[in-house]
Motif scaffolding. Structure first.
Motif, short mmCIF file in Angstrom:
data_model
loop_
_atom_site.label_atom_id
_atom_site.label_comp_id
_atom_site.label_asym_id
_atom_site.label_seq_id
_atom_site.Cartn_x
_atom_site.Cartn_y
_atom_site.Cartn_z
N LEU A 178 0.74 -1.38 0.12
CA LEU A 178 0.05 0.10 -0.11
C LEU A 178 0.94 1.44 -0.12
O LEU A 178 0.50 2.15 -0.63
CB LEU A 178 -0.84 -0.12 1.16
CG LEU A 178 -1.93 -1.08 1.20
CD1 LEU A 178 -2.91 -1.04 2.34
CD2 LEU A 178 -3.07 -0.83 0.01
N GLN A 179 1.91 1.24 0.93
CA GLN A 179 2.68 2.32 0.94
C GLN A 179 3.43 2.70 -0.36
O GLN A 179 3.68 4.04 -1.03
CB GLN A 179 3.81 2.25 1.66
CG GLN A 179 4.81 3.43 1.84
CD GLN A 179 6.05 3.00 3.01
OE1 GLN A 179 6.06 2.13 3.85
NE2 GLN A 179 6.82 4.09 3.08
N HIS A 180 3.97 1.66 -1.32
CA HIS A 180 4.63 1.79 -2.54
C HIS A 180 3.58 2.33 -3.52
O HIS A 180 4.05 3.10 -4.44
CB HIS A 180 5.23 0.40 -3.20
CG HIS A 180 6.59 0.17 -2.22
ND1 HIS A 180 6.95 -1.17 -2.40
CD2 HIS A 180 7.25 0.90 -1.43
CE1 HIS A 180 8.24 -1.14 -1.37
NE2 HIS A 180 8.32 0.11 -1.04
N ALA A 181 2.36 1.75 -3.49
CA ALA A 181 1.33 2.19 -4.37
C ALA A 181 1.18 3.79 -4.16
O ALA A 181 0.71 4.46 -5.06
CB ALA A 181 0.10 1.01 -4.25
N MET A 182 1.02 4.00 -2.98
CA MET A 182 0.53 5.49 -2.52
C MET A 182 1.77 6.37 -3.08
O MET A 182 1.48 7.51 -3.59
CB MET A 182 0.41 5.68 -1.12
CG MET A 182 0.18 6.86 -0.53
SD MET A 182 -1.22 7.69 -1.40
CE MET A 182 -2.65 6.79 -0.58
N THR A 183 3.03 5.98 -2.97
CA THR A 183 4.35 6.66 -3.13
C THR A 183 4.24 6.80 -4.74
O THR A 183 4.33 7.85 -5.11
CB THR A 183 5.36 5.88 -2.91
OG1 THR A 183 5.66 5.87 -1.38
CG2 THR A 183 6.83 6.82 -3.05
N PHE A 248 -8.42 9.18 -1.74
CA PHE A 248 -7.48 9.74 -2.69
C PHE A 248 -7.29 8.97 -3.90
O PHE A 248 -7.14 9.38 -4.95
CB PHE A 248 -6.18 9.75 -1.68
CG PHE A 248 -5.07 10.38 -2.58
CD1 PHE A 248 -5.12 11.63 -2.95
CD2 PHE A 248 -3.80 9.77 -3.01
CE1 PHE A 248 -4.17 12.42 -3.80
CE2 PHE A 248 -2.76 10.33 -3.67
CZ PHE A 248 -2.89 11.60 -4.15
N ALA A 249 -7.34 7.32 -3.63
CA ALA A 249 -6.90 6.65 -4.87
C ALA A 249 -8.28 6.70 -5.86
O ALA A 249 -8.00 6.59 -7.06
CB ALA A 249 -6.84 5.24 -4.20
N TRP A 250 -9.23 6.70 -5.07
CA TRP A 250 -10.69 6.74 -6.00
C TRP A 250 -10.84 7.93 -6.71
O TRP A 250 -10.96 8.23 -7.90
CB TRP A 250 -11.64 6.56 -5.10
CG TRP A 250 -12.20 5.16 -4.93
CD1 TRP A 250 -12.51 4.42 -3.66
CD2 TRP A 250 -12.69 4.10 -6.04
NE1 TRP A 250 -12.72 3.07 -3.98
CE2 TRP A 250 -12.88 2.90 -5.29
CE3 TRP A 250 -12.92 4.24 -7.22
CZ2 TRP A 250 -13.43 1.93 -6.01
CZ3 TRP A 250 -13.47 2.97 -7.76
CH2 TRP A 250 -13.81 1.81 -7.37
N ALA A 251 -10.18 9.11 -6.02
CA ALA A 251 -10.17 10.32 -6.85
C ALA A 251 -9.24 10.42 -7.84
O ALA A 251 -9.62 10.98 -9.03
CB ALA A 251 -9.84 11.43 -5.65
N ASN A 252 -8.24 9.77 -7.74
CA ASN A 252 -7.30 9.52 -8.85
C ASN A 252 -7.84 9.03 -10.11
O ASN A 252 -7.63 9.27 -11.05
CB ASN A 252 -5.95 8.88 -8.62
CG ASN A 252 -4.59 9.74 -7.92
OD1 ASN A 252 -4.22 10.48 -8.78
ND2 ASN A 252 -4.79 9.97 -6.62
N VAL A 253 -8.77 7.64 -9.78
CA VAL A 253 -9.12 7.14 -10.90
C VAL A 253 -10.27 8.06 -11.61
O VAL A 253 -10.41 8.13 -12.92
CB VAL A 253 -10.17 6.02 -10.33
CG1 VAL A 253 -10.99 5.21 -11.48
CG2 VAL A 253 -9.09 4.82 -9.66
#
Length: 276
Positions: A178-183, A248-253
């Protein structure tokens, strides 16, 4: 031949300037020491190139080139970059340098691709064409960066869902944490925003130089500025803790959906973007 060589050097200087802004932006948001050093040394290279062009003009004209608007714009850009480097050396502050360099980059673009400069140059038509080429290239690179943010967002949501449901598959070990994906998401956005901004600056200058009938309110231009605002707002809200990681991830989508809409629908409705 000499004019073409000078034109190539100025274009190279402008590209280095644009890359330095990307590093400044990453440092501005993330306090990244490596990005700050890279931005600073790229700015130093640009400074020496600008100084070389300035000294050449002084040797040719036997005076400081400030008597015309065209020359004054260049000298102003040189003063701004000098102040930027001076501030960074004295106060170790890259923030002021970042803002000053944005302004200097705009004025340097105006100088290099000014209509009066192109009319007096034997390579004017070539410069206009290459300005458009650089604008398109930076736009595509920004879209690629936002696409990477989209990919990392999908991976983040996938890993989050697997962890939440405790479903371990043979492919789980090949997924990022999760950390790497967020980074990855944040790094892609850090890159995409300044690259798109540089593309817009160059594109507006190209339109001003090459087109007789255009407006800054063109749907593609407005849409691109809105994308910068959207992604900047996402970063701000996430950093301030107002948007959780999954949101934040959904917002990026959804933001990438806006990218696609702007790329195709914006181009179709634009007055002068035929395929961008």
């Amino acid at each position: 031949m000499v004019e073409m060589t000078m034109a190539r050097l100025q274009e190279g200087m402008l590209i280095l300037y644009a890359v330095s802004l990307v590093f400044y932006f990453v440092d501005f948001l993330n306090k990244d020491a490596r990005s700050q050093r890279a931005a600073f040394w790229l700015t130093v290279i640009v400074f020496f190139m600008q100084t070389g062009f300035l000294l050449q003009a002084i040797l040719v004209t036997k005076q400081l080139p400030v008597l015309s608007l065209y020359d004054g714009v260049y000298f102003f850009a040189w003063v701004l970059i000098s102040l930027s480097l001076g501030i960074q050396l004295k106060y170790s502050s890259s923030y002021a340098g970042f803002i000053l360099n944005i302004i200097a980059f705009c004025f340097m673009t105006i100088h290099i691709f000014a209509p009066t400069q192109l009319e007096s140059s034997g390579v004017g038509e070539s410069l206009v064409s290459e300005l458009l080429f650089i604008h398109i290239t930076f736009a595509i690179l920004s879209y690629a960066a936002f696409a990477m943010a989209f990919v990392f967002a999908i991976l983040y949501l996938l890993v989050y869902n697997l962890l939440k449901k405790k479903k371990w598959t043979s492919q789980f070990s090949r997924l990022p944490s999760l950390q790497h994906a967020m980074t990855g998401m944040k790094a892609a956005i850090y890159t995409g925003i300044p690259v798109l901004l540089v593309s817009l600056i160059l594109g507006i200058q190209w339109a001003y130089t090459a087109l007789s009938d255009w407006t800054v309110l063109d749907i593609k231009i407005v849409g691109s500025f809105m994308l910068i605002i959207v992604y900047s707002a996402l970063l701000f809200l996430n950093r301030s803790g107002k948007v959780k990681a999954t949101d934040f991830a959904w917002a990026n989508v959804f933001a990438f959906v806006l990218i696609i809409i702007n790329f195709f629908l914006g181009s179709k409705l634009s007055q002068f973007h035929f395929w961008l």
